[in-house]
Design a protein around this motif. Structure first.
Motif, PDB file in Angstrom:
ATOM      1  N   PHE A   1       0.709  -1.189   0.041  1.00  0.00           N
ATOM      2  CA  PHE A   1      -0.051  -0.019   0.055  1.00  0.00           C
ATOM      3  C   PHE A   1       0.760   1.205   0.016  1.00  0.00           C
ATOM      4  CE2 PHE A   1      -3.495  -2.543   2.185  1.00  0.00           C
ATOM      5  CZ  PHE A   1      -4.350  -2.675   0.883  1.00  0.00           C
ATOM      6  N   TYR A   2       0.394   2.168  -0.756  1.00  0.00           N
ATOM      7  CA  TYR A   2       1.099   3.468  -0.837  1.00  0.00           C
ATOM      8  C   TYR A   2       0.333   4.613   0.046  1.00  0.00           C
ATOM      9  CZ  TYR A   2       3.866   1.240  -4.258  1.00  0.00           C
ATOM     10  OH  TYR A   2       4.493   0.323  -4.965  1.00  0.00           O
ATOM     11  N   ILE A   3       1.118   5.409   0.540  1.00  0.00           N
ATOM     12  CA  ILE A   3       0.622   6.489   1.615  1.00  0.00           C
ATOM     13  C   ILE A   3       1.187   7.857   1.231  1.00  0.00           C
ATOM     14  CG2 ILE A   3       0.625   7.232   4.134  1.00  0.00           C
ATOM     15  CD1 ILE A   3       1.048   3.755   3.918  1.00  0.00           C
TER      16      ILE A   3
ATOM     17  N   GLY B   1      -4.848   3.046  -1.999  1.00  0.00           N
ATOM     18  CA  GLY B   1      -3.664   2.559  -1.484  1.00  0.00           C
ATOM     19  C   GLY B   1      -2.582   2.494  -2.677  1.00  0.00           C
ATOM     20  N   THR B   2      -3.019   2.898  -3.737  1.00  0.00           N
ATOM     21  CA  THR B   2      -2.146   2.584  -4.895  1.00  0.00           C
ATOM     22  C   THR B   2      -1.236   3.836  -5.167  1.00  0.00           C
ATOM     23  OG1 THR B   2      -3.763   3.808  -6.265  1.00  0.00           O
ATOM     24  CG2 THR B   2      -3.718   1.308  -6.083  1.00  0.00           C
ATOM     25  N   GLN B   3      -0.324   4.153  -6.049  1.00  0.00           N
ATOM     26  CA  GLN B   3       0.497   5.156  -6.003  1.00  0.00           C
ATOM     27  C   GLN B   3      -0.383   6.317  -6.691  1.00  0.00           C
ATOM     28  OE1 GLN B   3       4.459   5.083  -7.503  1.00  0.00           O
ATOM     29  NE2 GLN B   3       4.726   2.921  -7.311  1.00  0.00           N
TER      30      GLN B   3
ATOM     31  N   VAL C   1       5.731   5.040   2.041  1.00  0.00           N
ATOM     32  CA  VAL C   1       5.426   6.250   2.320  1.00  0.00           C
ATOM     33  C   VAL C   1       5.984   7.441   1.367  1.00  0.00           C
ATOM     34  CG1 VAL C   1       5.120   8.156   4.334  1.00  0.00           C
ATOM     35  CG2 VAL C   1       5.275   5.705   4.664  1.00  0.00           C
ATOM     36  N   PHE C   2       5.327   8.095   0.750  1.00  0.00           N
ATOM     37  CA  PHE C   2       5.930   9.524   0.045  1.00  0.00           C
ATOM     38  C   PHE C   2       6.664  10.336   0.853  1.00  0.00           C
ATOM     39  CE2 PHE C   2       5.984  12.941  -2.628  1.00  0.00           C
ATOM     40  CZ  PHE C   2       6.369  12.397  -3.859  1.00  0.00           C
TER      41      PHE C   2
ATOM     42  N   GLU D   1       9.823  10.541  -3.856  1.00  0.00           N
ATOM     43  CA  GLU D   1       9.569   9.165  -3.977  1.00  0.00           C
ATOM     44  C   GLU D   1       9.076   8.186  -3.102  1.00  0.00           C
ATOM     45  OE1 GLU D   1      13.315   7.315  -5.124  1.00  0.00           O
ATOM     46  OE2 GLU D   1      13.997   7.250  -2.828  1.00  0.00           O
ATOM     47  N   TYR D   2       8.405   7.200  -2.980  1.00  0.00           N
ATOM     48  CA  TYR D   2       7.671   6.426  -2.243  1.00  0.00           C
ATOM     49  C   TYR D   2       8.972   5.556  -1.343  1.00  0.00           C
ATOM     50  CZ  TYR D   2       2.892   7.605  -3.337  1.00  0.00           C
ATOM     51  OH  TYR D   2       1.790   8.174  -3.285  1.00  0.00           O
ATOM     52  N   GLN D   3       9.016   5.553  -0.284  1.00  0.00           N
ATOM     53  CA  GLN D   3      10.018   4.734   0.453  1.00  0.00           C
ATOM     54  C   GLN D   3       9.365   3.779   1.566  1.00  0.00           C
ATOM     55  OE1 GLN D   3      12.825   7.606   2.154  1.00  0.00           O
ATOM     56  NE2 GLN D   3      13.450   8.217  -0.022  1.00  0.00           N
ATOM     57  N   GLU D   4      10.142   2.467   1.763  1.00  0.00           N
ATOM     58  CA  GLU D   4       9.454   1.649   2.608  1.00  0.00           C
ATOM     59  C   GLU D   4       9.278   2.372   4.072  1.00  0.00           C
ATOM     60  OE1 GLU D   4      10.755  -2.253   2.318  1.00  0.00           O
ATOM     61  OE2 GLU D   4       9.496  -2.729   4.122  1.00  0.00           O
ATOM     62  N   ILE D   5       8.207   2.187   4.788  1.00  0.00           N
ATOM     63  CA  ILE D   5       7.938   2.918   6.123  1.00  0.00           C
ATOM     64  C   ILE D   5       9.153   2.285   6.850  1.00  0.00           C
ATOM     65  CG2 ILE D   5       6.477   0.876   6.946  1.00  0.00           C
ATOM     66  CD1 ILE D   5       4.738   3.160   8.036  1.00  0.00           C
ATOM     67  N   SER D   6       9.416   3.332   8.169  1.00  0.00           N
ATOM     68  CA  SER D   6      10.675   2.931   8.943  1.00  0.00           C
ATOM     69  C   SER D   6       9.965   2.086  10.131  1.00  0.00           C
ATOM     70  CB  SER D   6      10.851   4.136   9.460  1.00  0.00           C
ATOM     71  OG  SER D   6      10.111   4.906  10.355  1.00  0.00           O
TER      72      SER D   6
END
Ligand code: 4AD
Length: 549
Positions: free
Chosen positions: A3-5, A17-19, A43-44, A50-55
């Motif tokens: 999912f994209y946030i 939840g898409t880009q 998370v953007f 850019e979107y990066q994986e959540i910490s």
């Protein structure tokens, strides 16, 4: 699953939840996953565009948030279910209520018809009582009605099917009903009118009063403008205070008639349409009487005087009319005037008689089982007057007013000859604090028919009875009994004696010393019932600007 946030441009509910359509919060993204496996979140980051994986720390926080959302959703679902259940229950109850038929159980003893005040002494008996719903209260299983029929109030209780029937739920204040039931004593420590309660077993609706906007309580809301309440006088009369004053009024009439009987006076009913004045032309209501000028009577005194040779001492209880321009709290345009006239007596006899009539009348009202307690309720501090009343001559009252710094209508020091107007009179009476017989007013400020005192030609054999809180409740005097003096009186007041030939004849065909007085019914009531204005003591008060309903 991923999912994209985007916390800035995303949306939780509307997002996918898409880009292209990201969610707004990581917590919602986790919550929206439909599988058990936790989705990957991106998370953007604006700085890197850019979107990066959540910490890891943000993911921990998101999991907590997701738990909160799940709990909230579960609670909402539970509430929704409850609501649906309740609606179903209500519908079932309503169906049941609609199906309840209120019927009399013919096996019960026949109910005897009773007025409310009669029902108080019928403990243990089955009665039927008709009246208006004065108060209405219900909890789930019991409905309480206070019924009113003018003779009293009856606390009534409906239980079982009677309390839940749709017919009962639809009852409104002021609806008329006939209640059937058994009169029971209220339990020790509880109070109810008459000490009883009606346990209702059956009832009939006679007339349903409106609900909603037209409901009785909306028509005469408490604290509403007095003028609006007067527009609804036909409804306000049903209230406890006004109806209590009207009952005391009825008792006043009954009691004073009893006193007049004891004093050997005969009741007469003089006409209200007349062609003579008694108390000054400025307050005459004129009317066109078949083309002739006539008036509504200001006082029946002149007619009462003519009855003396025929009937002896007489009295009447009749409406008098005064076109009073002033809006004071003790003036009406139409009031109920209690007037008496007595022959062959002295001024002192007249004063004694007036004291007696007032004291005995009040005594009888207080002894009346209906009116006595109502006076106590309306005016807990009321003290019955005792005779002899304080007697104060006008000239001494003027000195008293001067000494107490009370000014006349022009704001100046009182002088002999001044009229003691309402404000000053009230101040004096309230300060002295006891009933006063104020006597011997100057001829110039009194009516044409009052004789001068033998010992002081400036003043007349006249009297006003003053009561604390209202001031003057009674005005009276001896009457001029020679033709010559009477004609001088007419002349002084600028009245053409022609229309008074019949009144003058009283001095020709066997004159006699005589005197009389008039009591203002509404003023006595204002004093007795502690009402601020006489308007509260009249059924449908009339004053300038008000002649309806
Ligand atoms: O003092 P009044 O004007 O006296 C007469 O009319 C005499 N002719 C009566 C008589 O001797 N038969 O009025 C008598 C009483 C007053 O004391 C007052 O209580 C009442 O009538 N009264 C009024 N009450 C209400 N509104 C008014 N406009 C009133 N005017 C007088």
């Amino acid at each position: 699953m991923s999912f994209y946030i985007n916390e800035k441009t995303g949306a939780d509910e509307a997002g996918a939840g898409t880009q292209e359509k990201p969610f707004q919060t990581p917590a919602f993204a986790l919550y929206s996953a439909e599988t058990d496996a936790e989705p990957k979140l991106f998370v953007f980051k604006e700085a890197d565009n850019e979107y990066q994986e959540i910490s890891a720390s943000a993911l921990k926080k998101a999991r907590k948030g997701c738990d909160g959302l799940k709990k909230k959703a579960a609670k909402a679902k539970e509430q929704e279910l409850k609501k649906q259940q309740q609606q179903a229950d209500n519908a079932a109850k309503q169906m049941a209520a609609l199906n309840i038929k209120i019927e009399e159980d013919k096996a019960l003893p026949a109910a005897q018809k009773a007025r409310i005040n009669q029902s108080y002494s019928k403990v243990g008996e089955r009665v039927k009582v008709s009246g208006w719903i004065h108060r209405l209260r219900s909890n789930k299983k019991v409905v309480f009605i206070v019924l009113r029929d003018g003779s009293g109030f009856l606390q009534s209780v409906l239980t079982g099917d009677l309390a839940i029937a749709q017919q009962t739920l639809d009852l409104t204040i002021e609806s008329t009903v006939t209640l059937y039931g058994t009169v029971t004593k209220v339990p020790e420590g509880k109070s109810a009118p008459g000490g009883v309660e009606l346990v209702v077993d059956y009832y009939e609706i006679v007339g349903l009063a409106p609900s909603g906007d037209d409901a009785f309580t909306n028509k005469i809301a408490e604290g509403a403008d007095p003028s609006l309440l007067l527009d609804q006088r036909h409804l306000t009369l049903r209230g406890e205070t006004l109806s209590a004053v009207m009952k005391v009024r009825a008792s006043l009439m009954k009691s004073i008639r009893r006193v007049f009987e004891e004093e050997s006076l005969t009741e007469v009913t003089p006409p209200c349409m007349v062609q003579t004045q008694v108390e000054g032309g400025s307050t005459l209501f004129k009317l066109d009487y078949y083309g002739e000028e006539a008036y509504l009577t200001q006082s029946s005194q002149l007619y009462l005087e003519t009855c003396l040779p025929a009937l002896g001492d007489v009295y009447c209880i009749q409406e008098s009319f005064r076109a009073e321009k002033s809006h004071t709290r003790r003036h009406l345009s139409e009031y109920t005037h209690i007037e008496a006239e007595l022959a062959f007596l002295t001024f002192d006899d007249l004063l004694d008689h007036i004291e007696r009539v007032i004291c005995k009348t009040v005594q009888y009202i207080l002894e009346d089982p209906v009116a006595g307690p109502l006076v106590k309720q309306l005016n807990p501090d009321f003290v019955a007057p005792q005779y002899p009343f304080k007697r104060l001559e006008y000239k001494d009252a003027i000195e008293w007013l001067k000494e107490h710094g009370i000014k006349n209508e022009e704001g100046e020091e009182f002088q002999f000859g001044d009229d003691i107007a309402e404000a000053a009179e009230r101040k004096m009476t309230d300060t002295i604090g006891v009933p006063i017989l104020l006597t011997k007013f100057p001829a110039e400020i009194k009516s044409f028919y009052m004789p001068r005192c033998k010992d002081d030609n400036r003043v007349t054999e006249s009297v006003d009875v003053l009561m604390p809180t209202v001031g003057e409740i009674t005005g009276g005097s001896m009457r001029i009994n020679t033709e010559e003096e009477l004609l001088a009186g007419f002349k002084r007041e600028g009245i053409d004696p022609k229309a008074y030939y019949w009144f003058i004849d009283q001095r020709k065909y066997g004159t006699c010393p005589h005197g009389g007085y008039g009591l203002g019914t509404e003023r006595i009531l204002a004093w007795l019932c502690d009402r601020f204005t006489v308007r509260d003591c009249s059924l449908y008060p009339r004053f300038s600007g008000r002649c309806k309903p």
